[in-house]
Design a protein around this motif. Structure first.
Motif, mmCIF file in Angstrom:
data_model
loop_
_atom_site.group_PDB
_atom_site.id
_atom_site.type_symbol
_atom_site.label_atom_id
_atom_site.label_comp_id
_atom_site.label_asym_id
_atom_site.label_seq_id
_atom_site.Cartn_x
_atom_site.Cartn_y
_atom_site.Cartn_z
ATOM 1 N N MET A 1 0.798 -1.222 0.000
ATOM 2 C CA MET A 1 0.000 0.000 0.000
ATOM 3 C C MET A 1 0.838 1.283 0.000
ATOM 4 O O MET A 1 0.390 2.319 -0.519
ATOM 5 N N THR A 2 2.031 1.239 0.547
ATOM 6 C CA THR A 2 2.834 2.456 0.686
ATOM 7 C C THR A 2 3.160 3.128 -0.651
ATOM 8 O O THR A 2 2.974 4.352 -0.791
ATOM 9 N N PRO A 3 3.619 2.392 -1.680
ATOM 10 C CA PRO A 3 3.890 3.076 -2.950
ATOM 11 C C PRO A 3 2.636 3.689 -3.586
ATOM 12 O O PRO A 3 2.723 4.720 -4.259
ATOM 13 N N THR B 1 -3.013 3.466 9.474
ATOM 14 C CA THR B 1 -4.144 2.698 10.008
ATOM 15 C C THR B 1 -3.979 1.200 9.780
ATOM 16 O O THR B 1 -4.804 0.409 10.253
ATOM 17 N N LEU B 2 -2.938 0.795 9.062
ATOM 18 C CA LEU B 2 -2.714 -0.630 8.791
ATOM 19 C C LEU B 2 -2.336 -1.365 10.069
ATOM 20 O O LEU B 2 -1.780 -0.772 11.011
ATOM 21 N N PRO B 3 -2.594 -2.679 10.143
ATOM 22 C CA PRO B 3 -2.230 -3.456 11.335
ATOM 23 C C PRO B 3 -0.732 -3.374 11.579
ATOM 24 O O PRO B 3 0.059 -3.323 10.622
ATOM 25 N N PRO B 4 -0.307 -3.348 12.823
ATOM 26 C CA PRO B 4 1.133 -3.272 13.118
ATOM 27 C C PRO B 4 1.851 -4.529 12.654
ATOM 28 O O PRO B 4 1.287 -5.627 12.650
ATOM 29 N N GLU B 5 3.093 -4.354 12.241
ATOM 30 C CA GLU B 5 3.896 -5.490 11.822
ATOM 31 C C GLU B 5 4.345 -6.289 13.043
ATOM 32 O O GLU B 5 4.608 -5.738 14.117
ATOM 33 N N LYS B 6 4.422 -7.581 12.852
ATOM 34 C CA LYS B 6 4.829 -8.457 13.947
ATOM 35 C C LYS B 6 6.295 -8.229 14.290
ATOM 36 O O LYS B 6 7.141 -8.106 13.416
ATOM 37 N N GLY B 7 6.592 -8.132 15.591
ATOM 38 C CA GLY B 7 7.967 -7.947 16.029
ATOM 39 C C GLY B 7 8.831 -9.139 15.644
ATOM 40 O O GLY B 7 8.352 -10.271 15.564
ATOM 41 N N TYR B 8 10.094 -8.882 15.401
ATOM 42 C CA TYR B 8 11.011 -9.937 14.983
ATOM 43 C C TYR B 8 12.173 -10.031 15.964
ATOM 44 O O TYR B 8 12.812 -9.029 16.284
ATOM 45 N N THR B 9 12.427 -11.236 16.459
ATOM 46 C CA THR B 9 13.565 -11.464 17.339
ATOM 47 C C THR B 9 14.707 -12.009 16.493
ATOM 48 O O THR B 9 14.604 -13.103 15.931
ATOM 49 N N PRO B 10 15.795 -11.273 16.354
ATOM 50 C CA PRO B 10 16.879 -11.706 15.473
ATOM 51 C C PRO B 10 17.609 -12.940 15.987
ATOM 52 O O PRO B 10 17.662 -13.187 17.190
ATOM 53 N N HIS B 11 18.160 -13.689 15.054
ATOM 54 C CA HIS B 11 19.000 -14.831 15.403
ATOM 55 C C HIS B 11 20.437 -14.342 15.524
ATOM 56 O O HIS B 11 20.983 -13.782 14.574
#
Length: 332
Positions: free
Chosen positions: A81-83, A105-115
């Motif tokens: 949607m951003t572009p 207003t979009l749903p928040p992105e899921k947090g990512y725990t780095p390896h």
């Protein structure tokens, strides 16, 4: 019908999309992935809104609904949607009454725990890269991959910074990389360690001496090596090194080499008794962070992974260890 590089735009928005992408390039942005989205959007509009040339709310919401119906992840939906939102703003700046989709207003992105790779995992991974072979798709694969992935870890580079590294921006004599057009339009100088400096010089002799390529890691066509090429090799190397890719919901990402660099750097400083308040600005500048909290995020990870120094960190630096959870990897 309008053409731009490898893209052909055919909808009523063709001329505006082409002009918008040219504007982005003129500002120094690579803008490749968003261009792919705009090409898909262009096809969508040609099939469903053939004679329209202004982004109405009906058109934008139809594109949004298509993404929702495809069950795109929050992150992919935002990228989708951003572009379109930026294209609408471009039309508004021209005086048109286009609908700007509210991406906030979009749903928040899921947090990512780095390896964070262990020393043993890094040894196995790099040993595997050293044994890769030539392929018809890229005759320099066996030379590029061992250096490319070591550069990500030893310098904490973003993948795009390595793939778009210009040969002219590699100072072989001084052992310094000049990173241009980085995230947030940043530029910085990245000194190399002694080991990676020697590897870079040997690599240059093998790849660039007979033919000077524009990009330090060239593809077969002399364009920058593509991300999907790197990713395909990355997955193969993980498998051959017997490192689990983490499964569908916890996949190890190439960007984790950058995370690992930062955490290992902080760990070593703590074990050496360095003052992190003094060292932190250097790490922030080296990694090209625009905000201090991005660098502080790694202090939290370091404390969690290495309990033996976690107590020291919490006692000595309580004010600079952030309390928030994992963040999307591209933000750092």
């Amino acid at each position: 019908m309008a053409n731009f590089n490898d893209f052909t735009f055919i909808s009523g928005f063709a001329s505006d999309i082409e002009a918008f992408i040219k504007l982005k390039h003129g500002l120094g942005n690579i803008y490749y992935s968003p261009s792919i989205v705009l090409k898909s959007f262009d096809n969508f509009c040609y099939e469903n809104f053939k004679n329209k040339d202004i982004l109405s709310k009906d058109i934008v919401m139809a594109w949004y609904k298509l993404g929702v119906d495809k069950h795109l992840t929050p992150k992919t939906l935002r990228l989708n949607m951003t572009p379109i939102s930026h294209l609408a703003k471009y039309q508004c700046d021209k005086g048109e009454k286009a609908y700007i989709f509210p991406t906030k207003t979009l749903p928040p992105e899921k947090g990512y725990t780095p390896h964070i790779y262990s020393r043993e995992e890094l040894i196995r991974f790099f040993n595997v890269t050293d044994n890769c072979h030539i392929t018809p798709q890229n005759p320099n694969r066996h030379l590029i991959m061992p250096v490319f992935f070591r550069l990500l870890y030893s310098c904490g580079l973003r993948v795009s910074e390595a793939t778009n590294l210009l040969t002219d921006n590699v100072d072989l004599e001084s052992g310094i990389l000049k990173i241009m057009d980085s995230k947030n339009d940043g530029e910085r100088l990245v000194p190399l360690s002694k080991d990676i400096h020697e590897r870079i010089k040997k690599y240059y002799e093998l790849v660039h001496c007979n033919k000077h390529h524009k990009y330090f890691f060239p593809s077969k066509t002399d364009d920058p090596i593509k991300y999907m090429n790197i990713y395909g090799n990355f997955r193969r190397f993980l498998r051959n090194a017997e490192i689990s890719h983490g499964g569908k919901n916890h996949q190890i990402r190439i960007h984790d080499f950058r995370h690992t660099f930062a955490v290992h750097c902080l760990r070593n400083w703590v074990l050496e008794g360095r003052d992190l308040n003094t060292c932190y600005p250097y790490l922030k500048a080296y990694m090209g962070h625009t905000l201090f909290r991005y660098t502080a995020y790694y202090l939290k990870i370091t404390a969690e992974i290495y309990p033996m120094i976690g107590e020291t960190l919490e006692k000595t630096y309580p004010d600079i260890i952030p309390s928030y959870g994992g963040a999307e990897y591209e933000g750092f």
